[in-house]
Design an enzyme around this catalytic site. Structure first.
Site, PDB file in Angstrom:
ATOM      1  N   ILE A 261       0.928  -1.243  -0.240  1.00 35.95           N
ATOM      2  CA  ILE A 261      -0.175   0.069  -0.051  1.00 35.95           C
ATOM      3  C   ILE A 261       0.916   1.394  -0.068  1.00 35.95           C
ATOM      4  O   ILE A 261       1.922   1.091   0.701  1.00 35.95           O
ATOM      5  CB  ILE A 261      -1.184  -0.031   0.953  1.00 35.95           C
ATOM      6  CG1 ILE A 261      -2.374  -0.609   1.388  1.00 35.95           C
ATOM      7  CG2 ILE A 261      -1.415   1.066   1.031  1.00 35.95           C
ATOM      8  CD1 ILE A 261      -2.139  -1.341   2.638  1.00 35.95           C
ATOM      9  N   GLU A 303       2.243  -3.717   5.779  1.00 38.68           N
ATOM     10  CA  GLU A 303       1.718  -3.096   4.582  1.00 38.68           C
ATOM     11  C   GLU A 303       1.735  -3.316   3.205  1.00 38.68           C
ATOM     12  O   GLU A 303       1.880  -3.120   2.280  1.00 38.68           O
ATOM     13  CB  GLU A 303       1.241  -1.753   3.986  1.00 38.68           C
ATOM     14  CG  GLU A 303       2.547  -1.029   3.453  1.00 38.68           C
ATOM     15  CD  GLU A 303       3.758  -0.661   4.103  1.00 38.68           C
ATOM     16  OE1 GLU A 303       3.871  -1.997   4.911  1.00 38.68           O
ATOM     17  OE2 GLU A 303       4.442  -0.035   3.355  1.00 38.68           O
TER      18      GLU A 303
HETATM   19  N1  LIG Z   1      -2.268   0.369  11.280  1.00 41.28           N
HETATM   20  C1  LIG Z   1      -1.278  -0.798  11.324  1.00 41.28           C
HETATM   21  N2  LIG Z   1       0.110  -0.018  10.786  1.00 41.28           N
HETATM   22  C2  LIG Z   1       1.259  -1.225  10.281  1.00 41.28           C
HETATM   23  C3  LIG Z   1       0.923  -2.296  10.334  1.00 41.28           C
HETATM   24  N3  LIG Z   1       2.335  -2.799  10.592  1.00 41.28           N
HETATM   25  C4  LIG Z   1       3.373  -1.993   9.821  1.00 41.28           C
HETATM   26  N4  LIG Z   1       3.092  -0.447   9.693  1.00 41.28           N
HETATM   27  C5  LIG Z   1       2.843   0.864   9.782  1.00 41.28           C
HETATM   28  O1  LIG Z   1       2.730   0.583   8.241  1.00 41.28           O
HETATM   29  C6  LIG Z   1       3.751   1.420   7.825  1.00 41.28           C
HETATM   30  C7  LIG Z   1       4.731   1.466   7.263  1.00 41.28           C
HETATM   31  O2  LIG Z   1       5.826   2.578   6.328  1.00 41.28           O
HETATM   32  P1  LIG Z   1       6.849   3.209   5.306  1.00 41.28           P
HETATM   33  O3  LIG Z   1       7.570   1.139   5.308  1.00 41.28           O
HETATM   34  O4  LIG Z   1       7.001   4.188   5.258  1.00 41.28           O
HETATM   35  O5  LIG Z   1       5.774   2.955   3.561  1.00 41.28           O
HETATM   36  P2  LIG Z   1       4.889   3.755   3.414  1.00 41.28           P
HETATM   37  O6  LIG Z   1       4.603   4.593   3.993  1.00 41.28           O
HETATM   38  O7  LIG Z   1       3.920   3.146   2.756  1.00 41.28           O
HETATM   39  O8  LIG Z   1       5.595   4.243   2.746  1.00 41.28           O
HETATM   40  P3  LIG Z   1       5.677   3.718   0.491  1.00 41.28           P
HETATM   41  O9  LIG Z   1       6.470   1.978   0.814  1.00 41.28           O
HETATM   42  O10 LIG Z   1       7.070   4.226   0.128  1.00 41.28           O
HETATM   43  O11 LIG Z   1       4.396   4.621  -0.541  1.00 41.28           O
HETATM   44  C8  LIG Z   1       4.803   2.159   9.485  1.00 41.28           C
HETATM   45  O12 LIG Z   1       4.324   3.713   9.401  1.00 41.28           O
HETATM   46  C9  LIG Z   1       4.145   0.800  10.625  1.00 41.28           C
HETATM   47  O13 LIG Z   1       3.905   1.472  11.100  1.00 41.28           O
HETATM   48  C10 LIG Z   1      -0.143  -2.186  11.435  1.00 41.28           C
HETATM   49  O14 LIG Z   1      -0.381  -3.749  11.494  1.00 41.28           O
HETATM   50  N5  LIG Z   1      -1.643  -1.400  11.749  1.00 41.28           N
END
Ligand SMILES: Nc1nc2c(ncn2[C@@H]2O[C@H](COP(=O)(O)OP(=O)(O)OP(=O)(O)O)[C@@H](O)[C@H]2O)c(=O)[nH]1
Length: 387
Positions: A261, A303
């Site tokens: 995502i 994600e």
């Molecule tokens: N709500 C929620 N957030 C999660 C979960 N697992 C991981 N995250 C969050 O997902 C986010 C992933 O962020 P990034 O890896 O920077 O990726 P992104 O913001 O989607 O950016 P791009 O992938 O480059 O488009 C982080 O803020 C994690 O805290 C979960 O189970 N629930």
């Protein structure tokens, strides 16, 4: 000195009490599944049956002793069959089972009191038990495409138990209208040699079957992502290896789609963690609606998701990724009163061009996903599988 049959009856009496307690405890500790309670009640009825035989000299009337014995015998088998139908979700109406029991009782009553016929009196209710045990044997083995070893064992043991009862019933029937002491002796020998072993064997296999149900549930739980209900990383790797082999065997064109995502951190920042979770749940639900039931979907963490698909042509397989990208782009996620617009990026790798492992496929698809992200996101990039 008591007859050896008495000692066998005492053993059966205590075994049945223990089995009834075991299934009652199973019912209490394994989420109050109705079928475990049915099994417990079934063995309780057996306990009454063995007690009835042990104390038959206390009865004033042999006919009364006999009617009680055959009614609890049928009740025990009916409850067992009913329990197996509940466990396997087999739609067999309880009224049908109870109806069989009532017919058995009515016929036994008729041949005991109205038109006495010792052969029919002693055998009819046993034949009904045989029919019920055979139904159970089929129900256990038929409800799953590939039965577990414990289910095969339990089904065979029900069949064997039915076979023993059938032989005992046929020996009893051969007496005809009046008692034949030689045949009664033979009936006693069959009843007290083969039957107890088959009875205990059947019960032990049912316990083994419930234990294997629990083991399977735990295994599924260890492979499932609880938020999205997709496979987790471990589950995906375990299933993907076999799925890739199956696709090859079926001559299907396989593709691995790795997707993520876009800007998910920003979604979390704007809508909170609960909003982010809702996006993960709704998007995985949306994806499941747009792929085939057999396609393998895994959440690799955060994600990031992966899908392993097989289609009749490579173009068809490639189109799936583009279709998923469009559907995510076009479907705002409802979160309370708000709508969250989401996009996702996809990396796709073809699996057929050369032999490739799941790990290699994921690396290649991840590279393609990286290109989709750096190319502006909300895109599908194909890795042409140059290992
Ligand atoms: N709500 C929620 N957030 C999660 C979960 N697992 C991981 N995250 C969050 O997902 C986010 C992933 O962020 P990034 O890896 O920077 O990726 P992104 O913001 O989607 O950016 P791009 O992938 O480059 O488009 C982080 O803020 C994690 O805290 C979960 O189970 N629930």
């Amino acid at each position: 000195m008591e007859s050896p049959f008495t000692y066998i009856l005492i053993t059966l009496f205590f075994s049945s009490i223990l089995l009834s307690i075991i299934f009652f405890m199973t019912w209490q500790t394994m989420g109050k599944q109705k079928y475990a309670l049915m099994f417990s009640l079934s063995f309780l009825a057996s306990t009454v049956l063995w007690a009835n035989s042990l104390f038959k000299t206390l009865f004033l009337s042999h006919s009364l002793y006999w009617m009680i014995g055959c009614s609890v015998s049928m009740l025990s088998v009916i409850l067992g069959t009913w329990g197996h139908c509940l466990r396997t979700n087999t739609k067999l109406h309880p009224a049908l089972l109870l109806g069989l029991g009532i017919i058995g009782m009515a016929l036994t009553y008729f041949f005991t009191f109205i038109s006495p016929h010792i052969g029919l009196q002693m055998s009819l209710y046993l034949y009904i038990d045989v029919v019920l045990l055979l139904i159970t044997s089929v129900v256990i083995i038929k409800h799953r495409k590939k039965s577990r070893p414990a289910e095969v064992g339990a089904s065979i043991m029900h069949f064997v138990f039915a076979g023993c009862l059938f032989i005992a019933a046929s020996i009893a029937l051969s007496q005809g209208k009046t008692v034949d002491t030689e045949i009664v002796k033979l009936y006693g020998i069959v009843n007290f040699t083969a039957l107890p072993a088959a009875y205990v064997g059947m019960s032990v296999f049912v316990i083994y079957m419930l234990a294997s149900d629990l083991a399977e549930e735990m295994k599924q739980l260890a492979m499932t992502d609880l938020l999205t209900n997709c496979l987790n990383r471990r589950g995906f790797y375990i299933h993907a290896k076999q799925h890739m082999l199956d696709l090859k065997k079926l001559g299907q064109h396989g593709c691995l789609i790795y997707w993520d995502i876009d800007k998910f951190k920003a979604i979390n920042d704007q809508y909170g963690h609960a909003g982010g979770d809702e996006v993960l749940i709704s998007i995985s639900h949306l994806i499941k609606q747009h792929v085939k039931k057999d396609d393998l979907i895994g959440r690799m963490g955060g994600e990031e998701f992966v899908i392993l698909i097989g289609r009749s042509s490579y173009e068809e397989a490639q189109n799936v990724a583009e279709r998923l990208r469009t559907v995510i782009n076009d479907t705002p996620i409802q979160f309370g009163e708000q709508h969250i617009n989401v996009t996702a990026s996809f990396g796709v790798v073809e699996l057929d061009a050369q032999d490739i492992t799941v790990e290699q496929a994921i690396d290649l698809a991840d590279n393609a996903l990286y290109k989709a992200k750096s190319g502006g996101r909300n895109k599908v990039v194909f890795n042409l599988n140059s290992k």
